[in-house]
Scaffold this active site. Structure first.
Site, PDB file in Angstrom:
ATOM      1  CG  ASP A 133      -4.002  -8.577  -2.954  1.00 29.67           C
ATOM      2  OD1 ASP A 133      -3.429  -9.175  -3.873  1.00 29.67           O
ATOM      3  OD2 ASP A 133      -5.003  -7.854  -3.119  1.00 29.67           O
ATOM      4  CG  ASP A 184      -0.201   4.219   7.323  1.00 25.13           C
ATOM      5  OD1 ASP A 184       0.451   3.407   8.013  1.00 25.13           O
ATOM      6  OD2 ASP A 184      -0.745   5.233   7.812  1.00 25.13           O
ATOM      7  CE  LYS A 207      -3.844   2.539   9.878  1.00 25.09           C
ATOM      8  NZ  LYS A 207      -2.979   3.647   9.409  1.00 25.09           N
ATOM      9  CG  ASP A 246      -0.448  -6.087  -7.273  1.00 29.47           C
ATOM     10  OD1 ASP A 246      -0.185  -7.302  -7.145  1.00 29.47           O
ATOM     11  OD2 ASP A 246      -1.366  -5.663  -8.006  1.00 29.47           O
ATOM     12  CE1 TYR A 274      -7.529 -10.292   0.330  1.00 27.81           C
ATOM     13  CE2 TYR A 274      -7.553 -12.120  -1.219  1.00 27.81           C
ATOM     14  CZ  TYR A 274      -7.202 -10.820  -0.905  1.00 27.81           C
ATOM     15  OH  TYR A 274      -6.535 -10.061  -1.830  1.00 27.81           O
TER      16      TYR A 274
END
Ligand code: IPM
Ligand code: MG
Length: 356
Positions: free
Chosen positions: A248, A224, A192, A252, A143
């Site tokens: 982020d 993942d 990751k 959700d 970001y």
């Protein structure tokens, strides 16, 4: 009488409908527990662009920096979507506020309330009893890394940099370990590391820090796999700590375990002044119609009492009132089920206030 000043910035879309409900709740708590909450209104996002030309006016940043906490609704909407990226409300106000206030830790609890088990799209046995919290790093990563866009011989090149330092990883991981100590004593660090160098530093740093927390079990998980595990068996998670963009996306997903993203509050802390906002956005599609669920904002106000003001009992009173309301029949549209009664944003707010 203890006095707390709160910068109140409703922002755009449903922000202007949900924030007033949280203020009613705070008023009632103030009256009952003898605290004075001073609400100081400010402009951000598209509303601020329209009024002042800037998504985060200097006065608003100063207002936030000079208050004891910030309550934010949501920012953004179709009207401002065509602005160049750096001027869009999301970037120019929300990210700038997070950075400007030094809020490196975003805490997003996903709790499945028994009354809402049926509201989830997942099977009841999968979601019932879920109680996890994500610690999302909020002022670093992709970001905030350097961005670039340039013309090339055959088109364009665009670049976003994902950067982390040891110190940035340590401070968010420390908060996650501390939180786990007060919960079920498990931290899942999500990265990751099989591909990304920043994730390898993340994993090494979290592992090193874990030596200071021998009472907490640390597990590492690729992002993942985490996305899959969250819907496969979410009860395995207690505290999840992860970098900005992974957080982020995963929050959700975690929100949907609870039945609706309209249930997910958040606290952003790390600086002197904490900021509290629902995890959902400005929902332009339902804005101005009194359809929005104010509970994520009300629960965010509870987090403000807990994290910024140390008012644990008051926070719990709000959370208990929300549970009681949900045990009844009233639902906003996002949580509507057959046999329930559809209520407006303000009606839902009033139901909570009535139980305080
Ligand atoms: C969130 C939102 C923001 C983010 C957007 C609006 C910039 O999705 O708070 O999760 O990506 O952080
Ligand atoms: Mg998001």
């Amino acid at each position: 009488m203890p006095k707390y000043s709160i910068a109140v910035i409703p922002g755009d879309g449903i922000g202007v409908e949900i924030v007033p409900e949280a203020l009613k709740v705070l008023e009632k708590i103030g009256a009952r527990f003898n605290h004075q909450f001073e609400f100081r209104p400010g402009l951000v996002g598209g509303a601020a662009i329209d009024a002042t030309g800037k998504a985060l006016p200097d006065e608003t940043l100063a207002l936030c920096q000079g208050s004891d906490a910030v309550l934010l609704g949501a920012v953004g909407g179709p009207k401002w979507d065509t602005l160049p990226a750096p001027e869009r409300p999301e970037v120019a106000s929300l990210l700038a506020l997070r950075k400007g206030l030094g809020l490196y830790a975003n805490i997003r609890p996903a709790v499945v309330y028994p009354a809402l088990v049926q509201a989830s799209t997942l099977k009841p046995e999968v979601v019932s009893g879920v109680d996890l919290v994500v610690f999302r790093e909020l002022t670093g990563g992709i970001y905030f890394g350097e961005k670039k866009r340039e013309k090339t011989a055959d088109g364009e090149l665009a670049q976003d940099n994902l950067v982390y330092t040891t110190r940035e990883i340590e401070r968010i991981a420390r908060l996650a370990f501390e939180a786990a100590r007060k919960r079920r004593k498990k931290v899942t660090s999500v990265d990751k590391a099989n591909v990304l160098e920043s994730s390898r530093l993340w994993r090494e740093t979290v592992t090193r820090l874990s030596a200071e927390y021998p009472d907490v079990t640390l597990e590492h998980m690729y992002v993942d796999n985490c996305a899959m595990q969250l819907i496969r068996w979410p009860k395995q998670f207690d505290v999840v700590v992860t970098e900005n963009m992974f957080g982020d996306i995963l929050t959700d997903e975690a929100a949907m375990l609870t039945g609706s993203i309209g249930m997910l509050p958040s606290a952003s802390i790390g600086g002197r002044v904490g900021m509290y906002e629902p995890s959902h956005g400005s929902a332009p599609d339902i804005a101005g119609q009194q359809k929005a669920n104010p509970l994520a904002t009300i629960l965010s106000a509870a987090m403000m009492l807990r994290y910024s003001f140390g008012l644990e009992e008051e926070a719990q009173v709000i959370e208990k009132a929300v549970v009681e309301v949900l045990n009844g029949d009233s639902r906003t549209g996002d949580l509507m089920e057959p046999g329930k009664k559809l209520v407006t944003t303000a009606e839902m707010g009033e139901l909570v206030v009535a139980r305080l």
